[in-house]
Design a protein around this motif. Structure first.
Motif: not given
Length: 380
Positions: A214-222, A167-175, A254-260
């Motif tokens: 326009a898609h405006v977003g951020v992601a990084g380590y939670a 299972r994934n253990d290295r995840l970013l989260v994004g919105a 609006r979108r968001g979730g974990p990213i392996p």
């Protein structure tokens, strides 16, 4: 789309109706196998998580419906934390198009149904008992007897747990927020990337403006967002680049979730089934792009499952080997680790001049416009 009743029998049960699950199910059905696809959402078009950015290799190799794609993008701007003097990368080819993911999922689900896939919407996978897999839907529970189980159920896959796979253990989260735009805009379609740990710790913030949306977003380590993901998203959205003179309407989505981002997992198959898409870690560790990997790995999964079904040999699934695929990700995993260590705007700004050198410019061009895609089944 279909009711299964209290019991059902099938060749393959696919859990999850994202692109990976839909593509795998459709390919198997077209090869003559009976497939049930369970999706917990009431509609494949609801609760979209992905940004929908398709790269050139995907657009070249897969027949995506043109009416579900935005205008082509050839221009990328890379911004330091102060957003002054961005580095411009311009290709002579169409490099990106952003998918209208709701209609695209709806189209893919219709293609799957037309191929013979039995799709059960509003239906959750709740676990297994030997070769019987349990589903819960609006009309009650269903016990499915399946020869194989496919986990296409996202970065935190329940199927992976039940099959005893990694299972994934290295995840970013994004919105992300998506805005509909009117008019053609003052600049060509552009992908704006902001490298600033205060907005996107360990990754980047972005604006994709293709003139229609326009898609405006951020992601990084939670654990590194100084104000939390939601507040950080609000701060970035209020001052995001790439929207000059645009009167921003209410967000249409609006979108968001974990990213392996740990690369393809080593154990993604066993004699009882396999994983695809985010569940398998099929996401670029560096760019966090997952649409091209999910389609390519799904084709490999369908080929392996087709062999296993036709030969009645469960050991055929050994050919679906994540450890072999991981060798092609060594360079990207190294760059991912380097990016994760840029923890302050000052450190990022200090590294940014490298992008202005010929070598740095060439590396950035290769990463963003390169011809490499997800590795083949033999790790190429």
């Amino acid at each position: 789309m279909t009711g299964l009743g209290a019991t059902a029998t099938t060749d393959v049960l696919v859990v999850g109706a994202g692109l990976a699950g839909l593509h795998t199910a459709t390919l198997l059905a077209r090869r003559g196998h009976d497939v049930v696809l369970a999706e917990r959402r009431a509609s494949p078009a609801s609760a979209v998580r992905t940004t929908g950015i398709f790269v050139r290799k995907t657009l070249d190799d897969f027949p995506l419906p043109p009416d579900c794609l935005g205008p082509p993008i050839r221009r990328v701007l890379l911004y330091p934390p102060n957003r002054r003097r961005p580095v411009a990368l311009v290709s002579d080819r169409d490099e990106y198009r952003v998918g209208d993911m709701g209609p695209l999922y709806t189209r893919a689900a219709a293609d799957a149904a037309a191929a013979g896939v039995r799709i059960a919407l509003g239906t959750r996978y709740t676990g297994r008992d030997g070769g019987t897999f349990h589903l819960a839907g609006r009309d009650g529970t269903t016990a499915v007897r399946a020869r194989f189980l496919v986990g296409a159920d996202g970065a935190r896959s329940r199927v992976a747990q039940d099959l005893g796979l990694d299972r994934n253990d290295r995840l970013l989260v994004g919105a992300e927020e998506v805005f509909a735009l009117s008019g053609s805009g003052a600049e060509p379609p552009t992908f704006h990337c902001v490298l600033d740990p205060s907005h996107a710790p360990g990754y980047l913030a972005w604006v994709v403006n293709d003139g229609r949306h326009a898609h405006v977003g951020v992601a990084g380590y939670a654990d590194r967002f100084p104000d939390g993901l939601r507040r950080t998203m609000e701060r970035f959205s209020a001052s995001a680049p790439g929207l000059p003179g645009v009167t921003r309407p209410q967000a249409v989505e609006r979108r968001g979730g974990p990213i392996p981002v740990g690369g393809v997992l080593r154990r993604i198959s066993c004699p009882d089934g396999l994983l695809v898409g985010d569940a398998a870690g099929a996401v670029s560790p560096l760019t966090a792009g997952g649409l091209d990997p999910c389609l390519r790995l799904s084709e490999h999964a369908a080929t392996v499952l087709d062999t296993a079904l036709r030969t009645a040999d469960r050991q055929a699934l050994h050919a679906y080997d994540g450890a072999a695929l991981r060798t092609a990700f060594r360079g990207r995993l190294t760059l991912r680790r380097a990016l994760s260590h840029l923890r302050t705007p000052t450190a990022t700004a200090a590294a940014f001049p490298l992008l202005r050198t010929p070598l740095g410019h060439a590396v950035a061009t290769r990463v963003l416009f390169g011809d490499r895609s997800f590795p083949s089944a033999v790790g190429g």
